[in-house]
Design an enzyme around this catalytic site. Structure first.
Site, PDB file in Angstrom:
ATOM      1  N   TYR A  97       1.627 128.065  49.542  1.00 46.44           N
ATOM      2  CA  TYR A  97       2.255 128.669  50.718  1.00 46.44           C
ATOM      3  C   TYR A  97       1.241 129.519  51.470  1.00 46.44           C
ATOM      4  CZ  TYR A  97       5.203 131.620  53.649  1.00 46.44           C
ATOM      5  OH  TYR A  97       5.743 132.266  54.719  1.00 46.44           O
ATOM      6  N   ARG A 100      39.754 109.610  71.442  1.00 42.78           N
ATOM      7  CA  ARG A 100      39.237 108.585  70.519  1.00 42.78           C
ATOM      8  C   ARG A 100      37.949 109.001  69.800  1.00 42.78           C
ATOM      9  NH1 ARG A 100      38.696 103.384  73.933  1.00 42.78           N
ATOM     10  NH2 ARG A 100      39.001 104.768  75.711  1.00 42.78           N
TER      11      ARG A 100
END
Ligand code: UD1
Ligand code: CA
Length: 467
Positions: free
Chosen positions: A377, A21
């Protein structure tokens, strides 16, 4: 063994069933609740019982399940035993018999029932006491599908499976949770005697109850009222429901420790969160791995934070993503992070550091008071105190083969849109002009500019469009 020594506990986890299921390629017991595979929840609980060993019965999807169970880092000695074909829960536990010692208590658990608490199992083991068969039971308003606890007076006589139950038995609301504690020696004897003469043609583990009664071994029911602890997962809907219920419990637990959650219904913890008092967490945040938040830390809405330590008074603004993975991330006292910041493994930020929007920091230390406020960065870098790192600047840390380090000493000012080509050191107090590509280290106090010289032509007439 001295007389007072506790009886050793061996755990058997049934995990061979198909889980049709779930409608998933992933075996049911590998589906995740709070980020952890269901069967791993069960093993974690077993480890907290100080169990001597765990035997996991595998079958469906065994080639996927076993590597997880046998991976290094399991707190328990785990053994996998295959059950093929799957002829029922009794047949499943029969497979474990050769792996079980005779002197212990066996606690039988299901790989798809993840939230049983160790103290509940301790109480069950105490009821067993090495002498009795102890069943974990619960009263359910709708007991459909479960095995019913049949009693004569107070005495438990049998478990009757739903499909085998008479209409009168189906009225019984007390059901078997699927969890029992049983002396190993007797379990082995009873397992050798069960058959499959029932509605499903399966070998039922639950038949050991009537065999115990026949042998004059007392059967006791330890009844609890907390349905979450015995809830099994059979479908995606049940998985999601249990996830929510579990998250709500975790949220309440944190709030009891003084953490303020804007909305406990919009909070997800997939790991461990330590929160000091006066921590405030806005809606829709996800915490993963190990996260620790110091006193008064504020986390804005929609942050994802994993494997990170954030010191007192720091503020993480909305939409920030932090993942320390194995190296970890640390954020110093009073730091300001985000909105829209990204901190990656090895980001170590000192006190009062500011990281603004669209700034990515990876494997870099930033000392007290350093700032990178916009679009930047910093990777593989050592940044000194009070450095100001301009918008759009980056460390070019990767030459295509190897990573190199950038060192920015204290009080340096890096202008906007600079490229610092590592390895390179910017000397203390230096300034780098905007738009520079720096390939050589600079002296302390120097102004460095590395870009095309500006040319201005006075009164320059623009070309005109031809008629
Ligand atoms: C079982 C109990 C039932 C109880 C219910 C609680 C039996 C006969 N019945 O029923 O009394 O109320 O749990 O949830 O035990 N499994 C195997 N091999 C098998 C069959 C099952 O490993 O051959 C595993 C499944 O993967 C699962 C567990 O055993 O983890 C329970 O099996 P399941 O089929 O769900 O049992 P129920 O019919 O629900
Ligand atoms: Ca079941």
């Amino acid at each position: 063994m001295s007389l007072n020594a506790p009886i050793p506990v061996d755990v058997v986890v049934m995990a061979a069933g198909k889980g049709t299921r779930m409608k998933s390629r992933l075996p049911k017991v590998l589906q995740r609740l709070a980020g952890v595979p269901l069967v791993q929840h069960v093993l974690n609980t077993a480890a907290r019982l100080n169990a001597r060993s765990a035997v996991v019965i595998t079958g469906h999807g065994a080639e996927q399940v076993e590597p997880l169970l046998l991976a290094p880092g399991q707190a328990l000695a785990v053994q996998c035993v295959r059950q093929e074909p799957q002829l029922g829960t009794g047949h499943a536990v029969q497979q474990a018999v050769p792996a079980l010692a005779d002197d212990g208590v066996v606690v039988i658990l299901s790989g798809d029932v993840p939230l049983t608490q160790p103290d509940t199992l301790q109480a069950l083991i105490a009821q067993c006491g090495g002498q009795q068969l102890a069943l974990l039971t619960i009263d359910l308003a709708d007991p459909t599908g479960y095995g019913r606890i049949v009693r004569q007076g107070e005495q438990v006589q049998a478990i009757v499976e739903h499909k085998d139950a008479s209409p009168a038995q189906r009225q019984i609301q007390e059901v078997y949770s699927g969890i029992m504690a049983v002396p190993a020696k007797q379990l082995k004897v009873w397992l050798s005697r069960i058959d499959n003469q029932n509605a499903q043609g399966e070998y039922y583990l639950t038949d050991v109850v009537k065999l115990a009664v026949a042998d004059g071994v007392p059967v006791v029911a330890h009844k609890i009222s907390d349905a979450l602890q015995v809830a099994g997962i059979n479908s995606p809907v049940q998985l999601a429901e249990l996830e929510r219920a579990h998250q709500l419990r975790q949220a309440h637990h944190l709030m009891e420790q003084g953490v303020r959650l804007k909305d406990p219904a919009r909070f997800d913890l997939r790991g461990q969160l330590d929160g000091a008092q006066d921590v405030e967490i806005d809606v829709n945040c996800i915490f993963e791995g190990r996260v620790s938040l110091g006193e008064g830390v504020k986390i804005g809405a929609n942050c994802v934070i994993a494997n990170c330590t954030i010191a007192a008074g720091a503020v993480v603004h909305p939409f920030t993503h932090i993942d320390g993975e194995k190296l970890g991330v640390s954020v110093g006292e009073g730091a300001l992070i985000g909105p829209f910041a990204r901190l990656r493994p090895g980001a170590q930020l000192g006190a009062e550091v500011h990281i603004g929007n669209f700034v990515e920091v990876k494997n870099a230390t930033m000392a007290q008071g350093a700032k990178a406020n916009h679009l930047a960065y910093l990777g593989d870098a050592t940044v000194g105190e009070r450095v100001n790192y301009g918008a759009g600047s980056i460390t070019a840390n990767y030459d295509g083969a190897n990573k190199h380090r950038t060192v920015i000493e204290s009080d340096v000012h890096i202008g906007s849109n600079c490229v610092l080509v590592a390895p390179v050191t910017i000397g203390a107090g230096g300034t780098v002009g905007g738009g520079s590509t720096i390939t050589k280290s600079t002296e302390p106090g120097a102004l460095s500019v590395a870009r095309g010289k500006q040319v201005s032509i006075a009164n320059w007439a623009r070309p005109q469009k031809k008629k």
